[in-house]
Each structure stands twice: as structure tokens, then as C-alpha cells.
Write a protein that holds these residues in place. Structure first.
Motif, PDB file in Angstrom:
ATOM      1  N   MET A 152       3.259  -1.425  -6.802  1.00  0.00           N
ATOM      2  CA  MET A 152       3.678  -0.546  -7.887  1.00  0.00           C
ATOM      3  C   MET A 152       2.939  -0.861  -9.191  1.00  0.00           C
ATOM      4  O   MET A 152       2.412   0.026  -9.867  1.00  0.00           O
ATOM      5  CB  MET A 152       5.190  -0.664  -8.100  1.00  0.00           C
ATOM      6  N   LEU A 153       2.885  -2.146  -9.540  1.00  0.00           N
ATOM      7  CA  LEU A 153       2.251  -2.528 -10.806  1.00  0.00           C
ATOM      8  C   LEU A 153       0.752  -2.263 -10.783  1.00  0.00           C
ATOM      9  O   LEU A 153       0.172  -1.877 -11.809  1.00  0.00           O
ATOM     10  CB  LEU A 153       2.542  -3.998 -11.108  1.00  0.00           C
ATOM     11  N   ALA A 154       0.118  -2.461  -9.627  1.00  0.00           N
ATOM     12  CA  ALA A 154      -1.312  -2.177  -9.512  1.00  0.00           C
ATOM     13  C   ALA A 154      -1.582  -0.693  -9.697  1.00  0.00           C
ATOM     14  O   ALA A 154      -2.547  -0.288 -10.363  1.00  0.00           O
ATOM     15  CB  ALA A 154      -1.836  -2.651  -8.158  1.00  0.00           C
ATOM     16  N   ALA A 155      -0.732   0.147  -9.099  1.00  0.00           N
ATOM     17  CA  ALA A 155      -0.896   1.596  -9.241  1.00  0.00           C
ATOM     18  C   ALA A 155      -0.726   2.012 -10.700  1.00  0.00           C
ATOM     19  O   ALA A 155      -1.523   2.795 -11.243  1.00  0.00           O
ATOM     20  CB  ALA A 155       0.114   2.318  -8.354  1.00  0.00           C
ATOM     21  N   LYS A 156       0.312   1.513 -11.355  1.00  0.00           N
ATOM     22  CA  LYS A 156       0.550   1.861 -12.753  1.00  0.00           C
ATOM     23  C   LYS A 156      -0.615   1.423 -13.635  1.00  0.00           C
ATOM     24  O   LYS A 156      -1.025   2.154 -14.558  1.00  0.00           O
ATOM     25  CB  LYS A 156       1.855   1.215 -13.240  1.00  0.00           C
ATOM     26  N   PRO A 215      -8.850  -8.607 -14.279  1.00  0.00           N
ATOM     27  CA  PRO A 215      -7.454  -8.151 -14.269  1.00  0.00           C
ATOM     28  C   PRO A 215      -6.804  -8.437 -12.921  1.00  0.00           C
ATOM     29  O   PRO A 215      -7.340  -8.075 -11.867  1.00  0.00           O
ATOM     30  CB  PRO A 215      -7.572  -6.643 -14.525  1.00  0.00           C
ATOM     31  N   CYS A 216      -5.656  -9.095 -12.949  1.00  0.00           N
ATOM     32  CA  CYS A 216      -4.958  -9.483 -11.721  1.00  0.00           C
ATOM     33  C   CYS A 216      -3.479  -9.127 -11.814  1.00  0.00           C
ATOM     34  O   CYS A 216      -2.872  -9.237 -12.886  1.00  0.00           O
ATOM     35  CB  CYS A 216      -5.059 -10.995 -11.483  1.00  0.00           C
ATOM     36  N   ILE A 217      -2.926  -8.723 -10.693  1.00  0.00           N
ATOM     37  CA  ILE A 217      -1.485  -8.571 -10.555  1.00  0.00           C
ATOM     38  C   ILE A 217      -1.100  -9.269  -9.259  1.00  0.00           C
ATOM     39  O   ILE A 217      -1.422  -8.808  -8.171  1.00  0.00           O
ATOM     40  CB  ILE A 217      -1.061  -7.091 -10.526  1.00  0.00           C
ATOM     41  N   GLY A 218      -0.486 -10.428  -9.392  1.00  0.00           N
ATOM     42  CA  GLY A 218      -0.165 -11.193  -8.193  1.00  0.00           C
ATOM     43  C   GLY A 218       0.678 -12.406  -8.520  1.00  0.00           C
ATOM     44  O   GLY A 218       1.400 -12.436  -9.520  1.00  0.00           O
ATOM     45  N   PHE A 219       0.556 -13.409  -7.687  1.00  0.00           N
ATOM     46  CA  PHE A 219       1.342 -14.629  -7.819  1.00  0.00           C
ATOM     47  C   PHE A 219       0.420 -15.820  -7.566  1.00  0.00           C
ATOM     48  O   PHE A 219      -0.690 -15.669  -7.050  1.00  0.00           O
ATOM     49  CB  PHE A 219       2.491 -14.637  -6.804  1.00  0.00           C
ATOM     50  N   SER A 220       0.886 -17.001  -7.919  1.00  0.00           N
ATOM     51  CA  SER A 220       0.098 -18.207  -7.719  1.00  0.00           C
ATOM     52  C   SER A 220       0.265 -18.698  -6.287  1.00  0.00           C
ATOM     53  O   SER A 220       1.328 -19.200  -5.911  1.00  0.00           O
ATOM     54  CB  SER A 220       0.523 -19.310  -8.690  1.00  0.00           C
ATOM     55  N   ASN A 221      -0.783 -18.548  -5.485  1.00  0.00           N
ATOM     56  CA  ASN A 221      -0.742 -19.053  -4.115  1.00  0.00           C
ATOM     57  C   ASN A 221      -0.615 -20.572  -4.097  1.00  0.00           C
ATOM     58  O   ASN A 221       0.041 -21.133  -3.218  1.00  0.00           O
ATOM     59  CB  ASN A 221      -2.006 -18.610  -3.370  1.00  0.00           C
ATOM     60  N   HIS A 222      -1.234 -21.221  -5.075  1.00  0.00           N
ATOM     61  CA  HIS A 222      -1.139 -22.682  -5.193  1.00  0.00           C
ATOM     62  C   HIS A 222       0.311 -23.103  -5.385  1.00  0.00           C
ATOM     63  O   HIS A 222       0.837 -23.963  -4.649  1.00  0.00           O
ATOM     64  CB  HIS A 222      -1.996 -23.137  -6.371  1.00  0.00           C
ATOM     65  N   ASP A 223       0.976 -22.498  -6.358  1.00  0.00           N
ATOM     66  CA  ASP A 223       2.354 -22.896  -6.658  1.00  0.00           C
ATOM     67  C   ASP A 223       3.319 -22.512  -5.538  1.00  0.00           C
ATOM     68  O   ASP A 223       4.294 -23.227  -5.276  1.00  0.00           O
ATOM     69  CB  ASP A 223       2.795 -22.258  -7.976  1.00  0.00           C
ATOM     70  N   ALA A 224       3.065 -21.383  -4.883  1.00  0.00           N
ATOM     71  CA  ALA A 224       3.928 -20.959  -3.780  1.00  0.00           C
ATOM     72  C   ALA A 224       3.871 -21.956  -2.628  1.00  0.00           C
ATOM     73  O   ALA A 224       4.907 -22.347  -2.070  1.00  0.00           O
ATOM     74  CB  ALA A 224       3.518 -19.573  -3.288  1.00  0.00           C
ATOM     75  N   LYS A 238      -5.270   2.999 -16.840  1.00  0.00           N
ATOM     76  CA  LYS A 238      -6.673   2.822 -17.229  1.00  0.00           C
ATOM     77  C   LYS A 238      -7.439   4.131 -17.130  1.00  0.00           C
ATOM     78  O   LYS A 238      -8.254   4.463 -18.003  1.00  0.00           O
ATOM     79  CB  LYS A 238      -7.325   1.763 -16.338  1.00  0.00           C
ATOM     80  N   LEU A 239      -7.195   4.889 -16.044  1.00  0.00           N
ATOM     81  CA  LEU A 239      -7.892   6.158 -15.862  1.00  0.00           C
ATOM     82  C   LEU A 239      -7.464   7.184 -16.907  1.00  0.00           C
ATOM     83  O   LEU A 239      -8.243   8.070 -17.269  1.00  0.00           O
ATOM     84  CB  LEU A 239      -7.642   6.691 -14.449  1.00  0.00           C
ATOM     85  N   ASN A 240      -6.240   7.069 -17.397  1.00  0.00           N
ATOM     86  CA  ASN A 240      -5.757   7.954 -18.457  1.00  0.00           C
ATOM     87  C   ASN A 240      -6.131   7.443 -19.848  1.00  0.00           C
ATOM     88  O   ASN A 240      -5.709   8.026 -20.862  1.00  0.00           O
ATOM     89  CB  ASN A 240      -4.241   8.118 -18.362  1.00  0.00           C
ATOM     90  N   LEU A 242       0.817  -1.213   0.000  1.00  0.00           N
ATOM     91  CA  LEU A 242       0.000   0.000   0.000  1.00  0.00           C
ATOM     92  C   LEU A 242       0.851   1.264   0.000  1.00  0.00           C
ATOM     93  O   LEU A 242       0.470   2.276  -0.596  1.00  0.00           O
ATOM     94  CB  LEU A 242      -0.943  -0.005   1.204  1.00  0.00           C
ATOM     95  N   GLU A 243       1.988   1.229   0.677  1.00  0.00           N
ATOM     96  CA  GLU A 243       2.847   2.410   0.693  1.00  0.00           C
ATOM     97  C   GLU A 243       3.356   2.722  -0.713  1.00  0.00           C
ATOM     98  O   GLU A 243       3.335   3.873  -1.160  1.00  0.00           O
ATOM     99  CB  GLU A 243       4.026   2.209   1.647  1.00  0.00           C
ATOM    100  N   VAL A 244       3.804   1.694  -1.422  1.00  0.00           N
ATOM    101  CA  VAL A 244       4.273   1.888  -2.793  1.00  0.00           C
ATOM    102  C   VAL A 244       3.116   2.328  -3.686  1.00  0.00           C
ATOM    103  O   VAL A 244       3.255   3.234  -4.521  1.00  0.00           O
ATOM    104  CB  VAL A 244       4.902   0.584  -3.331  1.00  0.00           C
ATOM    105  N   PHE A 245       1.961   1.700  -3.508  1.00  0.00           N
ATOM    106  CA  PHE A 245       0.771   2.022  -4.299  1.00  0.00           C
ATOM    107  C   PHE A 245       0.386   3.486  -4.103  1.00  0.00           C
ATOM    108  O   PHE A 245       0.166   4.232  -5.064  1.00  0.00           O
ATOM    109  CB  PHE A 245      -0.379   1.105  -3.875  1.00  0.00           C
TER     110      PHE A 245
END
Length: 331
Positions: free
Chosen positions: A295-299, A151-160, A304-306, A75-78
Motif C-alpha cells: 500500500m505505501l509503495a503504491a501511494k 527511497p525505501c519502504i520496508g523493514f530492517s532484515n538485520h533487526d528482524a 511522485k507521478l502526480n 502485490l495485490e494491495v499495490f
């Protein structure tokens, strides 16, 4: 705004640009406008700006909990990134309550948020339909969507979870237990549990239901679950914790019971929060890409808003961080 423009020696439209998208204004003008705003104690009227621009300049974020630092890094980076684009963060917690999250989403929409960041994918399809009908961009984090419906930005919880299970099996463990958060309405918890089961099955092992303890997230729950597991005649030699506070609680309770970690039982965590490297023994855990997600979520949302073309990244990677809480099982 006219007073600020006159004091700064710039056109009113430059002040408007400064307030709505600072990147469009030169550094020299930014300095003059900022000084004028400070001298005049000018505060823009948010409702008037929203009516004029049809934007609130607010991005909402709903997290499961504010009771730990887990989401803080992201959240701080976002927030830092969206603020440079002229947006403010509106934050709420649903306390892992499915219905409460829906209420927060409705409230944020009613207050005119321009976009939403959400954690995980477990929610009614009607929520996504509402966001699409209102043309509100959203991004899901801490998860991946194999169907690519959202739309998702994350990792595979299953694979982790499968990776940390493989690490323990490579050490020689065959008797496992899992301390998990509630899996209902929580795709992260359910996918992590599925990942453990999948990894075990590939090597001919299994995890019985009585070796899975679901508890509310927290250190005390970890202590309680660990005490229950280690009171059994057939003790596990490895306990996989689906959330890091569970692992901290397990280590604290082991010390109280005189159980040696990792001599008697190995413990793993998930997320690599700040305490993982400072607790004794140091916690072997899954390091998740928290800051990258923020960071990627913010970008993504700002793009999208732009109304810019936005490409979603592939699932992000995780890393197994090996410390002192794991060892081969005793013969």
C-alpha cells in the motif's frame, strides 16, 4: 473516444479524464462512460495515449520469484491502489538473477513504464543512475537504506533476524545453525544472516561458517539442508531459516527422519506465509508487513507521478509469531 462521448452524453474531455484519472470524474459520469465503453467494445489505443499524454499508465514491478505467495499479498494491495489511480501493473520475475533483473529493467524502460517497484537494494549503482537519468520514479521494498541514498519502504532484515535469535536464546539455546538463501546480490539474505551473528555476539556466542548452509530458495532445499545439519555429531538445537519454505522443508524432513520438533530441535521461519499456521507443528516465525509495504509503495509512486510532495515512512515494524515449533533445548 468521440463515439464513446456521444453515446454517454458527455464531452470528449470527460472521457479522456475517465481513462487517464478516474478520480476526476463524477460517479454518475463514470457509470455512463463505462456503459458506453462496454456497449461499443471500445479499447483505447495504448501507443496513441502514450504519445498524447507522454505517459504509458504502466508501473513495472520486478520480484525475485513468482513461485510462492510471498510477494502476492503486497502485490495485490499495490495493484488495487494503482489501478484506482488509472495505472496498470506490469510484472516480471528475475529468479534471483542479478543480470536478469537488469534486462527486465531495460525492457520495461524501453516500453515506457512510468515508475518501478523493486525488491531489495542489491544492484549496480548504474541501474539507479539510469532510472534517475530517465526521470523514472522508483521505490525499493523489503529493505531499508541506512545511508538514505534510495527511497525505501520496508523493514530492517538485520533487526528482524536478531529478534528471532534473541527469542531462541531466551529459551536457552546456544547451538545454532542457519539455512539461508544465497547472500551474494541479496541484501535481504545477507542482512538476516548478519542479524543472527550480531545477536549471538552480544551474548558471547558465535556462528561458525559450517553452521550456515546457503541453498536456492525452496522446500526441497530446506529438506536437504536440514538432513545435512542433523547428520552431524554436534547437532544444533535451533535452526533459523532465512526463508519460510526452508522451514517447511525442515519440518517435512524431520518427520521423515523421526526427529521431533521442537523436542530435538527448534525451527523458525521468516515472513509468516499462510502455511505457517497450518503446518504441524505450527511454525514460529517473523511476521513481515507485506500488505503495508504494498500500500505505501503504491501511494508513494502515485504521489511522485502526480508531482506531489512525498514523505517516506520510517522503517516498518515486524512481529515475532510464537507457535509450536520452538521449545527450550534438552538438558
Amino acid at each position: 473516444m468521440g463515439d464513446v462521448a456521444q453515446a454517454a452524453g458527455v464531452a470528449p474531455v470527460t472521457v479522456s479524464r475517465y481513462l487517464n484519472d478516474p478520480s476526476l470524474v463524477s460517479d454518475r459520469s463514470k457509470q455512463k462512460i463505462g456503459d458506453a465503453i462496454k456497449a461499443l467494445n471500445y479499447v483505447p489505443h495504448a501507443a496513441a495515449r502514450t504519445l498524447a499524454s507522454k505517459r504509458s499508465r504502466m508501473i513495472g514491478c520486478i520480484v525475485p520469484s513468482l513461485d510462492s505467495s510471498l510477494f502476492g499479498r503486497a502485490l495485490e494491495v499495490f495493484q488495487n491502489h494503482i489501478s484506482t489511480a488509472g495505472y496498470n501493473l506490469i510484472l516480471a520475475s528475475n529468479n534471483y538473477d542479478h543480470d536478469k533483473e537488469r534486462e527486465h529493467i531495460h525492457q520495461m524502460i524501453s516500453h515506457g513504464v512510468d515508475a518501478l517497484l523493486l525488491i531489495g537494494s542489491s544492484r549496480d549503482e548504474s541501474v539507479y543512475q539510469l532510472l534517475n537519468d530517465k526521470k523514472i520514479p522508483y521505490i525499493l521494498t523489503w529493505t531499508v537504506d541506512a545511508k538514505e541514498d534510495h527511497p525505501c519502504i520496508g523493514f530492517s532484515n538485520h533487526d528482524a533476524a536478531a529478534s528471532i535469535t534473541d527469542y531462541l536464546m531466551d529459551l536457552g539455546h546456544k547451538k545454532f545453525a542457519v539455512i539461508s538463501g544465497a547472500t551474494q546480490y541479496n541484501d535481504r539474505a545477507s542482512n538476516r544472516l548478519a542479524g543472527v551473528r550480531s545477536a549471538l555476539a552480544k551474548r558471547g556466542l558465535s556462528l561458525s561458517d559450517d553452521c550456515v548452509i546457503e541453498r536456492p530458495f525452496g522446500v526441497d532445499s530446506g529438506r536437504d539442508a536440514f538432513r545435512l545439519l542433523m547428520s552431524r555429531n554436534d547437532r544444533p538445537t535451533a535452526i533459523i531459516c532465512g526463508s519460510e519454505p526452508f522451514a517447511y522443508g525442515a519440518i517435512f524432513e524431520a518427520k521423515a527422519l523421526g526427529i521431533d520438533i521442537p523436542g530435538d530441535v527448534s525451527i523458525t521461519g521468516f515472513d509468516d506465509m499462510w502455511l505457517a499456521s497450518n503446518i504441524t507443528p505450527g511454525l514460529t516465525t517473523v511476521r513481515t508487513p507485506q500488505q503495508d509495504m504494498g500500500m505505501l509503495a503504491a501511494k508513494y509512486l502515485v504521489s511522485k507521478l502526480n508531482k506531489e510532495d512525498t514523505l517516506l515512512p520510517s522503517p516498518l515494524g515486524i512481529e515475532i509469531i510464537v507457535r509450536k515449533s520452538c521449545a527450550p533445548p534438552k538438558e
